[in-house]
Write a protein that holds these residues in place. Structure first.
Motif, mmCIF file in Angstrom:
data_model
loop_
_atom_site.group_PDB
_atom_site.id
_atom_site.type_symbol
_atom_site.label_atom_id
_atom_site.label_comp_id
_atom_site.label_asym_id
_atom_site.label_seq_id
_atom_site.Cartn_x
_atom_site.Cartn_y
_atom_site.Cartn_z
ATOM 1 N N LEU A 1 29.440 -24.447 63.060
ATOM 2 C CA LEU A 1 28.959 -25.828 62.951
ATOM 3 C C LEU A 1 28.569 -26.420 64.303
ATOM 4 C CD1 LEU A 1 31.390 -27.356 60.286
ATOM 5 C CD2 LEU A 1 29.091 -26.437 59.956
ATOM 6 N N ASN A 2 29.087 -25.860 65.357
ATOM 7 C CA ASN A 2 28.740 -26.379 66.683
ATOM 8 C C ASN A 2 27.552 -25.655 67.307
ATOM 9 O OD1 ASN A 2 30.867 -28.287 66.704
ATOM 10 N ND2 ASN A 2 32.322 -26.657 67.231
ATOM 11 N N ASP A 3 27.024 -24.632 66.612
ATOM 12 C CA ASP A 3 25.812 -23.968 67.090
ATOM 13 C C ASP A 3 24.649 -24.948 67.065
ATOM 14 O OD1 ASP A 3 27.230 -21.674 67.378
ATOM 15 O OD2 ASP A 3 26.512 -20.729 65.529
ATOM 16 N N SER A 4 23.613 -24.655 67.853
ATOM 17 C CA SER A 4 22.443 -25.538 67.920
ATOM 18 C C SER A 4 21.227 -24.876 67.298
ATOM 19 C CB SER A 4 22.133 -25.902 69.379
ATOM 20 O OG SER A 4 23.197 -26.627 69.940
ATOM 21 N N ILE A 5 20.327 -25.713 66.805
ATOM 22 C CA ILE A 5 19.067 -25.241 66.259
ATOM 23 C C ILE A 5 17.991 -26.260 66.606
ATOM 24 C CG2 ILE A 5 19.527 -26.299 63.997
ATOM 25 C CD1 ILE A 5 17.905 -23.994 62.760
ATOM 26 N N ASP A 6 16.816 -25.774 66.928
ATOM 27 C CA ASP A 6 15.707 -26.641 67.320
ATOM 28 C C ASP A 6 14.913 -27.051 66.087
ATOM 29 O OD1 ASP A 6 13.790 -28.055 68.630
ATOM 30 O OD2 ASP A 6 12.840 -26.326 69.613
ATOM 31 N N THR A 7 14.942 -28.330 65.765
ATOM 32 C CA THR A 7 14.161 -28.828 64.619
ATOM 33 C C THR A 7 12.800 -29.339 65.067
ATOM 34 O OG1 THR A 7 15.068 -31.072 64.787
ATOM 35 C CG2 THR A 7 16.292 -29.480 63.446
ATOM 36 N N GLY A 8 12.526 -29.273 66.377
ATOM 37 C CA GLY A 8 11.212 -29.614 66.914
ATOM 38 C C GLY A 8 10.825 -31.052 66.672
ATOM 39 N N ASN A 9 9.548 -31.220 66.355
ATOM 40 C CA ASN A 9 9.017 -32.572 66.138
ATOM 41 C C ASN A 9 9.112 -33.016 64.684
ATOM 42 O OD1 ASN A 9 7.139 -30.971 64.949
ATOM 43 N ND2 ASN A 9 5.372 -31.686 66.150
ATOM 44 N N SER B 1 20.732 -34.821 57.624
ATOM 45 C CA SER B 1 19.931 -34.319 56.503
ATOM 46 C C SER B 1 18.546 -33.842 56.956
ATOM 47 C CB SER B 1 19.783 -35.398 55.425
ATOM 48 O OG SER B 1 19.396 -34.820 54.197
ATOM 49 N N SER B 2 18.536 -32.966 57.957
ATOM 50 C CA SER B 2 17.279 -32.419 58.470
ATOM 51 C C SER B 2 16.761 -31.320 57.541
ATOM 52 C CB SER B 2 17.481 -31.848 59.878
ATOM 53 O OG SER B 2 16.351 -31.111 60.286
ATOM 54 N N ASN B 3 15.622 -31.563 56.906
ATOM 55 C CA ASN B 3 15.000 -30.559 56.045
ATOM 56 C C ASN B 3 14.629 -29.310 56.844
ATOM 57 O OD1 ASN B 3 15.154 -32.320 53.862
ATOM 58 N ND2 ASN B 3 13.110 -33.150 54.245
ATOM 59 N N VAL B 4 14.051 -29.538 58.016
ATOM 60 C CA VAL B 4 13.607 -28.422 58.853
ATOM 61 C C VAL B 4 14.797 -27.560 59.258
ATOM 62 C CG1 VAL B 4 12.580 -27.790 61.075
ATOM 63 C CG2 VAL B 4 11.554 -29.613 59.700
ATOM 64 N N GLY B 5 15.886 -28.197 59.691
ATOM 65 C CA GLY B 5 17.055 -27.449 60.136
ATOM 66 C C GLY B 5 17.649 -26.592 59.034
ATOM 67 N N ILE B 6 17.879 -27.177 57.849
ATOM 68 C CA ILE B 6 18.482 -26.435 56.730
ATOM 69 C C ILE B 6 17.576 -25.294 56.298
ATOM 70 C CG2 ILE B 6 19.161 -26.573 54.301
ATOM 71 C CD1 ILE B 6 21.234 -27.819 56.024
ATOM 72 N N SER B 7 16.297 -25.575 56.112
ATOM 73 C CA SER B 7 15.378 -24.546 55.601
ATOM 74 C C SER B 7 15.209 -23.403 56.595
ATOM 75 C CB SER B 7 14.026 -25.166 55.249
ATOM 76 O OG SER B 7 13.439 -25.791 56.381
ATOM 77 N N LYS B 8 15.185 -23.705 57.909
ATOM 78 C CA LYS B 8 15.072 -22.648 58.909
ATOM 79 C C LYS B 8 16.314 -21.752 58.882
ATOM 80 C CE LYS B 8 13.450 -23.187 63.025
ATOM 81 N NZ LYS B 8 13.228 -23.685 64.404
ATOM 82 N N LEU B 9 17.485 -22.355 58.763
ATOM 83 C CA LEU B 9 18.718 -21.580 58.725
ATOM 84 C C LEU B 9 18.773 -20.671 57.492
ATOM 85 C CD1 LEU B 9 21.252 -24.334 59.836
ATOM 86 C CD2 LEU B 9 20.785 -22.202 61.068
ATOM 87 N N VAL B 10 18.453 -21.221 56.336
ATOM 88 C CA VAL B 10 18.502 -20.432 55.104
ATOM 89 C C VAL B 10 17.452 -19.325 55.134
ATOM 90 C CG1 VAL B 10 18.114 -20.514 52.599
ATOM 91 C CG2 VAL B 10 19.513 -22.274 53.703
ATOM 92 N N ASP B 11 16.261 -19.640 55.601
ATOM 93 C CA ASP B 11 15.213 -18.621 55.656
ATOM 94 C C ASP B 11 15.587 -17.510 56.636
ATOM 95 O OD1 ASP B 11 12.431 -17.840 54.825
ATOM 96 O OD2 ASP B 11 12.107 -17.983 57.000
ATOM 97 N N MET C 1 13.762 -24.358 48.079
ATOM 98 C CA MET C 1 14.950 -24.371 47.226
ATOM 99 C C MET C 1 16.182 -24.799 48.021
ATOM 100 S SD MET C 1 16.635 -21.260 44.986
ATOM 101 C CE MET C 1 15.254 -21.173 43.847
ATOM 102 N N SER C 2 16.249 -24.426 49.299
ATOM 103 C CA SER C 2 17.417 -24.726 50.120
ATOM 104 C C SER C 2 17.630 -26.218 50.306
ATOM 105 C CB SER C 2 17.285 -24.044 51.484
ATOM 106 O OG SER C 2 16.268 -24.663 52.261
ATOM 107 N N ILE C 3 16.576 -27.021 50.130
ATOM 108 C CA ILE C 3 16.717 -28.477 50.289
ATOM 109 C C ILE C 3 16.557 -29.211 48.946
ATOM 110 C CG2 ILE C 3 15.932 -28.394 52.675
ATOM 111 C CD1 ILE C 3 13.241 -29.620 51.640
ATOM 112 N N GLY C 4 16.677 -28.444 47.824
ATOM 113 C CA GLY C 4 16.727 -29.086 46.509
ATOM 114 C C GLY C 4 15.418 -29.226 45.788
ATOM 115 N N TYR C 5 14.411 -28.395 46.127
ATOM 116 C CA TYR C 5 13.135 -28.403 45.406
ATOM 117 C C TYR C 5 12.943 -27.061 44.690
ATOM 118 C CZ TYR C 5 11.715 -32.720 47.767
ATOM 119 O OH TYR C 5 11.636 -34.017 48.217
ATOM 120 N N GLU C 6 11.946 -27.025 43.793
ATOM 121 C CA GLU C 6 11.615 -25.829 43.019
ATOM 122 C C GLU C 6 12.813 -25.342 42.196
ATOM 123 O OE1 GLU C 6 9.175 -22.815 44.694
ATOM 124 O OE2 GLU C 6 8.282 -24.139 46.200
#
Length: 702
Positions: A323-331, A361-371, A422-427
């Protein structure tokens, strides 16, 4: 001469023909009476006398505290057989009976009723409906004391035909959940789902068909008495249901939303305490319950960000993230194949910890991690969905539960973009009840229980069937993962997208959700907003979900629309349920006055406070008759002083428990906000001043 003979011949032939026809008629009459009579008499009886069903009394539906949600009230149609009583008493009493009928029904004069009864008696009618209006049981008991009627059915000829009508003491409260059943045996809710138990077993009785097509009941030794239906005891709490509906309705009106749903569930047992479904009327202003969006197929939709909890569970269970790891969600924009994933914040969040990714609730962050971790083996992600039982109906006790929809990697419509979305609740599509069951499992330490709304079926004091809490999954994830998820959900409220509902009184844990609506194959600027969570976060007792569809105005996000509804419902449940309130360690119900050892109680309900004092041997005196009182100390004795809270002004609730204060203020039309714990120490509106309906009053507790 020939003409005369011709006429006579014709007359004789006509006479002969008439004679032959008459003879044949008499012969046929005799044949029918003497030879074929038994058959025709039997046919006449079969047509005019029939054994017809007698409906059983339908069972009652109760709330968990015994509150009556639906019952069958007996109504009666009043008729009379005026030919039964041949005594002089009948003739002497018919005037009085006619006058009573005229006074009661007020639709015709006493003479008109007398004439109608006497005409039926002279015509030897055995069944006369006196009035089409149906009477209730109390009116029946009054009528049973009238002249002629008091001799009963066999003595006076009175006939009270029972007709059961379904009645809801709380009107439309939980209307769609209680449901209905029509004459075609089609319906919804509890009435339809438990009809097999509620309907009972019909009896059978002999009826006679009379003029006009009506059927008159007759006494017969072969009558079969009906067996009344079973009662069902639900898990619904009337008070919580009322809170859920009123709070939801107010927000729907404020935001001019299309529809909304609320479910409140007890964490450990899965008992549903409230289900509210309100939809905007299509033809008129206002909202009503037309579909069960919380449970049924109409509620199947893309949940949006509340589904991110499942994604985090899968990531944590894989053991590949911290949980303390970092991820770049960019712009705030990231391209997956030919589609762009975007965050709600303009310009993005930049570098975030994984904890912040969830809390913000970053869509980019969650989807990048799951992908990144499941893109090469998407079935692994689907396995976690299946383990959490989100891919199948829960087997809820109400019929018509929605069937969830999930794509699979071997489906033709599975694309490279499917997993990130799907990771953020669509499809995908699930109901609010399925989302809540998953969140409830997190609150319950990882144990998923089946939601239930009926706890027992009984008749009188005999229990026919009792439903126990059923465990669907003993552990949906490891203990470590569950604790991390609980920590994340509490962080969403304390410093994330739902920090607007954080309170010092008790802790809330939950997740906001905002999903764009898919209409005609295109995503629109209409949103499905939600908040799912539980409280108190440290010792969860209740879980709940709030969904509001297509709200209008700015900031149409779950944190701004649905989360405040959750908090207001939670606040009121917390105020009502003493078992979940924090124990007062520094101050007790009694305070010491002037360093004396004598305790006293500040304010409350007179009857309850007197009972407490008497049980503790404390001297107390009250000469008034007010329901609510305040205390005064005099010579080591408590003097109760009346507190007239019923007056049309702001009442004085200082010194009261929060529960009592809210009860008084909300009954007077106030909207209550509070902070702190303990008893009311101050109120924002001065006592004795005028106020407006729906005016906000703030209470400070200490």
């Amino acid at each position: 001469m020939n003409i005369k003979k011709s006429i006579l011949l014709r007359v004789r032939l006509s006479f002969l023909a008439v004679t032959l026809i008459a003879c044949s008629i008499f012969y046929r009459i005799g044949f029918i009476q003497m030879v074929d009579g038994d058959r025709w008499r039997q046919l006449s009886e079969d047509i005019n006398l029939q054994y017809r069903p007698v409906k059983a009394t339908r069972g009652n539906i109760y709330g968990t505290d015994g509150s009556l949600l639906a019952t069958s009230l007996p109504f009666y149609r009043v008729a009379i057989d005026p030919s039964i009583d041949k005594s002089p008493y009948w003739k002497a009493s018919v005037d009085s009976l006619s006058q009573n009928l005229a006074n009661f029904y007020k639709d015709r004069s006493a003479n008109a009723y007398k004439r109608m009864i006497l005409d039926a008696r002279n015509q030897e009618k055995k069944y006369l409906i006196l009035n089409r209006r149906q009477i209730n049981y109390q009116e029946k008991m009054i009528m049973s004391q009238w002249p002629i009627f008091k001799k009963g059915r066999m003595g006076g000829g009175v006939i009270f035909e029972k007709i059961d009508k379904r009645y809801r003491p709380f009107k439309n409260l939980a209307g769609r959940t209680v449901g209905f059943l029509n004459e075609d045996q089609y319906g919804a809710g509890l009435e339809y789902s438990f009809n097999e138990y509620l309907q009972g077993r019909n009896g059978e009785a002999l009826f006679q068909k009379i003029v006009g097509g009506s059927w008159k009941p007759l006494h017969d030794a072969d009558d079969i008495k009906p067996t009344d239906g079973f009662d069902i005891v639900t898990t619904l709490d009337v008070n919580i249901q009322d809170v859920a509906e009123s709070v939801l309705l107010r927000q729907l009106i404020n935001k001019d939303a299309a529809f909304g749903s609320v479910i409140v569930m007890e964490v450990a047992t899965g008992h549903i305490k409230a289900i509210a479904n309100l939809e905007k009327n299509k033809n008129s202003y206002g909202y009503g319950e037309y579909y069960n969006y919380a449970v049924g197929e109409q509620g199947l939709t893309e949940p949006g960000s509340t589904f991110k909890l499942l994604s985090m569970m899968a990531l944590l269970e894989e053991g590949k993230i911290n949980l303390n790891d970092s991820i770049d969600t960019g712009n705030g924009s990231y391209k997956f194949y030919d589609r762009y994933m975007r965050d709600a914040k303009h310009g993005g969040y930049g570098m975030l910890s994984i904890r912040d990714v969830f809390e913000k609730s970053s869509n980019v962050g969650i989807s990048k991690l799951v992908d990144e971790h499941f893109g090469h083996q998407p079935q692994r992600f689907i396995d976690y969905i299946e383990k959490a039982k989100l891919d199948k109906p829960l087997g809820f006790q109400l019929k018509g539960e929605g069937i969830p929809y999930f794509k699979h990697p071997d489906d033709k419509n599975w694309y490279g973009t499917t997993l990130p979305w799907m990771s953020i609740g669509y499809e995908l599509k699930i109901t609010p009840l399925q989302t809540l069951a998953f969140y409830n499992a997190i609150a319950n330490g990882g144990t998923m229980v089946k939601p239930m709304i009926v706890q027992q079926i009984s008749r009188g004091n005999t229990i026919e069937e009792r439903f126990k809490t059923e465990t669907l999954v003993k552990n949906i994830a490891s203990t470590k993962t569950i604790r991390q998820l609980q920590d994340l959900l509490q962080g969403v409220v304390e410093k994330g997208t739902a920090r607007n509902i954080s309170t010092d009184t008790y802790a809330i844990a939950g997740k906001t959700g905002t999903a764009q609506k898919l209409i005609n194959g295109k995503y629109t600027q209409k949103y499905y907003t939600s908040f799912a969570g539980y409280f108190p976060a440290d010792q969860p007792k209740y879980s709940a979900i709030v969904v509001i569809d297509s709200p209008n105005g700015f900031n149409a996000y779950g944190g701004d629309i649905s989360a405040p509804v959750f908090k207001e419902i939670a606040d009121k449940i917390y105020a009502q349920d003493m078992s979940i309130q924090r124990k007062e360690t520094e101050k007790s119900e009694f305070q010491r006055v002037n360093n004396d050892e004598f305790p006293y109680i500040r304010a409350g309900k007179a009857e309850e406070l007197q009972m407490i004092c008497n049980s503790m041997g404390i001297s107390n005196h009250y000469a008034g008759n007010e329901t609510w009182v305040q205390s005064r100390v005099s010579n080591k004795s408590i003097q109760w002083v009346g507190n007239a809270v019923e007056k049309p002004v702001v009442p004085d609730v200082t010194g009261m428990t929060l529960r009592d204060a809210i009860y008084i203020l909300e009954n007077k039309g106030f909207r209550v906000e509070f902070s702190g714990s303990g008893r009311v120490s101050s109120q924002s509106l001065s006592k004795g001043t005028s106020y407006k309906n729906e005016q906000i009053i703030k209470l400070s507790l200490s």
